[in-house]
Design an enzyme around this catalytic site. Structure first.
Site, short mmCIF file in Angstrom:
data_model
loop_
_atom_site.label_atom_id
_atom_site.label_comp_id
_atom_site.label_asym_id
_atom_site.label_seq_id
_atom_site.Cartn_x
_atom_site.Cartn_y
_atom_site.Cartn_z
N ASP A 1 0.83 -1.20 0.00
CA ASP A 1 0.00 0.00 0.00
C ASP A 1 0.87 1.25 0.00
O ASP A 1 1.80 1.38 0.81
CB ASP A 1 -0.88 0.04 1.26
CG ASP A 1 -1.96 -1.05 1.25
OD1 ASP A 1 -2.18 -1.67 0.20
OD2 ASP A 1 -2.57 -1.26 2.32
N GLY B 1 -3.48 -5.36 1.08
CA GLY B 1 -4.15 -6.43 0.34
C GLY B 1 -5.15 -7.06 1.32
O GLY B 1 -4.80 -7.35 2.45
N LYS B 2 -6.37 -7.25 0.85
CA LYS B 2 -7.40 -7.73 1.78
C LYS B 2 -7.07 -9.12 2.33
O LYS B 2 -7.34 -9.42 3.49
CB LYS B 2 -8.77 -7.69 1.12
CG LYS B 2 -9.21 -6.26 0.83
CD LYS B 2 -10.59 -6.17 0.29
CE LYS B 2 -10.85 -4.82 -0.37
NZ LYS B 2 -10.71 -3.65 0.51
N LEU C 1 -22.08 -1.88 9.09
CA LEU C 1 -22.74 -0.59 8.89
C LEU C 1 -21.88 0.57 9.38
O LEU C 1 -22.41 1.58 9.81
CB LEU C 1 -24.08 -0.60 9.65
CG LEU C 1 -25.05 -1.73 9.29
CD1 LEU C 1 -26.19 -1.79 10.30
CD2 LEU C 1 -25.59 -1.54 7.88
N GLY D 1 -22.29 -0.18 13.45
CA GLY D 1 -22.01 -1.55 13.88
C GLY D 1 -22.24 -2.57 12.77
O GLY D 1 -21.83 -2.36 11.63
N ASP E 1 -11.07 -5.11 7.21
CA ASP E 1 -10.31 -6.37 7.16
C ASP E 1 -10.00 -6.88 8.56
O ASP E 1 -9.98 -8.10 8.80
CB ASP E 1 -8.99 -6.17 6.39
CG ASP E 1 -9.24 -5.83 4.93
OD1 ASP E 1 -10.26 -6.28 4.39
OD2 ASP E 1 -8.41 -5.12 4.35
O1 RIB Z 1 -9.10 -3.12 2.70
C1 RIB Z 1 -7.92 -2.35 2.62
C2 RIB Z 1 -7.01 -2.92 1.57
O2 RIB Z 1 -7.65 -2.80 0.31
C3 RIB Z 1 -5.71 -2.20 1.43
O3 RIB Z 1 -4.71 -2.72 2.27
C4 RIB Z 1 -5.40 -2.32 -0.05
O4 RIB Z 1 -4.26 -3.07 -0.33
C5 RIB Z 1 -6.65 -2.90 -0.69
O5 RIB Z 1 -6.51 -4.24 -0.97
#
Ligand code: RIB
Length: 315
Positions: free
Chosen positions: A14, A40-41, A221, A225, A257
């Site tokens: 990122d 990355g998710k 949401l 929440g 995430d």
């Molecule tokens: O959800 C956040 C993520 O979305 C970031 O870290 C980015 O890399 C994208 O995948």
């Protein structure tokens, strides 16, 4: 026998840029470049899951480049098993993230090596992991190619594993994939997008339709929440879990995430979906207290303490 959570998803590096307010189309603005960090998710959710305790294996891919080396080292430092991360000739995935002064963000991803992540090819690995211990949860997101996402059900077919699917972004509406999800986790915008409904469709109607598509459903949401409809329940029996509110928000990147990875970890350790989402809310709130995605996550003790505090408050 160990308990393993398998995460099948993306790894990005990122790059952050802070702006006072987001530009509109055709506008040029001056921003301030922030640090580069792991994202990355798939990677973020794997880190959130590993921090909660379960052995977490990430099935993903990076390029043979410095970004890939940095991402793999950061994952390892945070306890994620990277033994099955492929190294390819495509560049490591990247995300370009603009943060405004309210802590909101806009993200553009270039997938790179993530395009080769193919769940069909990873089936033997998951089967091998099942021989070594239990794999109660396979966790995935919507960041793989739509063709590859459609193959995710193969990782849980004829097994005791449940597929926890965070369909972010909504890159597919594959019916078999949605039917296999238990739960399907989406935010309110994604939920309406999955169903191709107007953005102002009432949440009750959204839940009613989503519960017909997936075995269980969680709709997050934001400040309100999350709402949970567990397996075998109807939308009328939805449980609303209030958000955990902290005084200041530094950066919301990766907070969703943190929620999902924590939910997956809690489910793997035997929590109910509602209990898991309470912890997820706490992890999500803590992730907004620092800049960055995976690098902003709290440890299990902090998440559990805040989760318990919030539960007492809501009781
Ligand atoms: O959800 C956040 C993520 O979305 C970031 O870290 C980015 O890399 C994208 O995948």
């Amino acid at each position: 026998m160990s308990t393993t959570v398998v995460v099948c998803g993306t790894i990005n590096v990122d790059t952050f840029v802070s702006v006072n307010k987001f530009p509109v189309a055709g506008e040029t603005i001056i921003g301030e470049q922030g640090p580069q960090s792991l994202g990355g998710k798939g990677a973020n959710q794997a880190v959130a899951c590993a921090l909660m305790g379960p052995h977490t294996v990430l099935l993903s891919a990076v390029g043979n480049d410095p970004n890939g080396d940095m991402a793999v080292a950061e994952l390892q430092d945070r306890g994620v098993n990277v033994e099955y991360v492929e190294h390819t000739d495509l560049p490591t995935g990247q995300a370009f993230i603009m943060n405004d002064s309210e802590g909101e963000n806009i993200i553009i991803v270039t997938s790179g090596a993530n395009q080769v992540v193919n769940p069909s090819l990873q089936r033997p690995t998951v089967q091998r992991l099942r021989q070594q211990g239990s794999v109660p949860v396979v966790l995935a997101q919507g960041e793989l190619t739509p063709e590859h996402s459609a193959l995710l059900p193969r990782l849980v077919q004829n097994s005791d594993s449940r597929l926890v699917l965070n369909l972010a972004p909504v890159t597919t509406r594959d019916q078999d994939l949605l039917r296999t999800a238990n739960p399907l986790i989406v935010n309110a915008t994604e939920a309406r997008d999955v169903l191709e409904l107007d953005f102002d469709t009432p949440i009750e109607q959204v839940l009613e339709q989503l519960t017909k598509l997936s075995q269980s459903v969680v709709v997050t949401l934001g400040a309100q929440g999350a709402v949970v409809v567990d397996e075998g329940r109807s939308a009328a029996e939805a449980v609303w879990i209030p958000a955990v509110k902290l005084d200041q928000v530094v950066d919301t990147t990766g907070a969703g995430d943190a929620f999902v990875g924590t939910v997956a970890a809690a489910l793997a350790e035997g929590a109910t979906l509602v209990e898991a989402c309470r912890l997820g809310n706490a992890a999500g709130a803590l992730a907004t207290q620092k800049r960055g995605a995976a690098t902003s996550y709290a440890n299990a003790a902090e998440v559990k303490a805040l989760g318990a505090q919030a539960q007492q408050r809501d009781a």
